[in-house]
Scaffold this motif. Structure first.
Motif, short mmCIF file in Angstrom:
data_model
loop_
_atom_site.label_atom_id
_atom_site.label_comp_id
_atom_site.label_asym_id
_atom_site.label_seq_id
_atom_site.Cartn_x
_atom_site.Cartn_y
_atom_site.Cartn_z
N HIS B 62 0.83 -1.19 0.00
CA HIS B 62 0.00 0.00 0.00
C HIS B 62 0.87 1.24 0.00
O HIS B 62 2.01 1.24 0.44
CB HIS B 62 -1.01 0.01 1.14
CG HIS B 62 -0.41 0.01 2.52
ND1 HIS B 62 0.11 -1.11 3.10
CD2 HIS B 62 -0.27 1.00 3.43
CE1 HIS B 62 0.54 -0.82 4.31
NE2 HIS B 62 0.35 0.45 4.53
N HIS B 88 -5.49 3.07 8.15
CA HIS B 88 -4.72 3.35 9.35
C HIS B 88 -3.79 4.51 9.10
O HIS B 88 -3.46 4.82 7.96
CB HIS B 88 -3.94 2.11 9.80
CG HIS B 88 -3.01 1.57 8.77
ND1 HIS B 88 -3.35 0.55 7.92
CD2 HIS B 88 -1.73 1.91 8.43
CE1 HIS B 88 -2.33 0.28 7.13
NE2 HIS B 88 -1.34 1.10 7.41
N HIS B 90 -0.21 6.76 9.53
CA HIS B 90 1.22 6.53 9.48
C HIS B 90 1.92 7.67 10.18
O HIS B 90 1.38 8.76 10.28
CB HIS B 90 1.70 6.41 8.03
CG HIS B 90 1.07 5.26 7.31
ND1 HIS B 90 -0.17 5.34 6.73
CD2 HIS B 90 1.50 4.00 7.11
CE1 HIS B 90 -0.48 4.18 6.19
NE2 HIS B 90 0.51 3.34 6.40
N CYS B 101 3.69 2.37 10.11
CA CYS B 101 2.25 2.14 10.14
C CYS B 101 1.77 2.13 11.59
O CYS B 101 2.42 1.55 12.44
CB CYS B 101 1.90 0.78 9.51
SG CYS B 101 2.34 0.64 7.77
MN LIG Z 1 0.55 1.25 6.50
#
Ligand SMILES: [Mn+2]
Ligand SMILES: [Mn+2]
Ligand SMILES: [Zn+2]
Ligand SMILES: [Zn+2]
Lengths: 131, 131
Positions: B62, B88, B90, B101
């Motif tokens: 990703h 989520h 970062h 992450c």
């Molecule tokens: Mn991530």
DNA sequence: CTTATTATTGCAACACAGTCGCAATAGTAT
DNA sequence: ATACTATTGCGACTGTGTTGCAATAATAAG
């Protein structure tokens, strides 16, 4: 009148006032290019960036990074001069390009010892008008 | 062996395997440059981008956009092949450059009619090691 | 109003990220 | 071994954002 010891106050120029009122008129965040196209007068690209960066420094404007890596600028609305945090998401429509503030403030817990200096939350997709 | 009607399967090359194992070895998200520096072999910049974009398409990796506008890439860990969402945050350390992450998945409510296609949450600051 | 100070501007040049077309190369299936 | 075509390297290109420098103009002081 005195200001901070080493620097004079900001000066009011045609460029600064026009850029500011353009941002006021827009309900959304704008890229340097969108701004340039809206202006009545011609203002150099570099100048627009410098003005916007000054606005950000002064806390009148906040900067948003799109999922395209580009910068967008939006007027600060309900901002405390002290605690100047913009922990809200933005939505960028991939169709019409509009970048909106989502108003709800977010809280993110960081691991111990981490110090947050900047928040950038962006969701991209298709807005209601374009859907 | 047959694959999707119009395209052959991905091919296994020295570049792809090295880039993949570099991402595996790293515990954090990497920019194209960080990756290039880690590789044992010389791989062209354009190729690295192409490989990474392919990995993203295939859902193995990703993409994260930094507050600096740059792209970072991280391996997908606990990803459903179906519902492939990376909602989520970062954290990017402005000192050491590391992009981590934050694991906790976030839910953001959009105004009615808005369709989300992509999520990008990033907090920048100073990490525990650099503090 | 006139003058001095210096913030702001335009311009050109720059650095960098990311992409793309094209011809050469090299996986993969038969 | 051969044919097919995905992948690669290279160069060229686009666009964003920044910076140095000299010219301009906003502001304060006299
Ligand atoms: Mn991530
Ligand atoms: Mn906003
Ligand atoms: Zn739209
Ligand atoms: Zn750090």
């Amino acid at each position: 009148m005195q200001h901070s010891r080493n620097s004079m106050a900001r000066r009011k120029t045609e460029s600064t006032t026009q850029i500011l009122s353009t941002l006021k008129a827009a309900s959304s965040a704008m890229s340097h290019q969108m701004i340039q196209e809206e202006l009545d007068i011609e203002v150099d690209r570099a100048t627009i960036y410098r003005v916007l960066n000054r606005f950000c420094e002064d806390g009148m404007v906040h900067r948003v990074i799109g999922e395209n890596g580009k910068q967008y600028f939006a007027l600060c609305e309900g901002c405390e001069k002290e605690n100047h945090s913009h922990n809200h998401f933005h939505f960028r429509c991939k169709n019409c390009g509009k970048v909106e503030c989502l108003s709800r403030e977010i809280e993110i817990k960081l691991p111990a010892g981490y110090v947050a200096q900047n928040f950038n939350g962006l969701i991209s997709g298709v807005c209601a008008q374009c859907a």
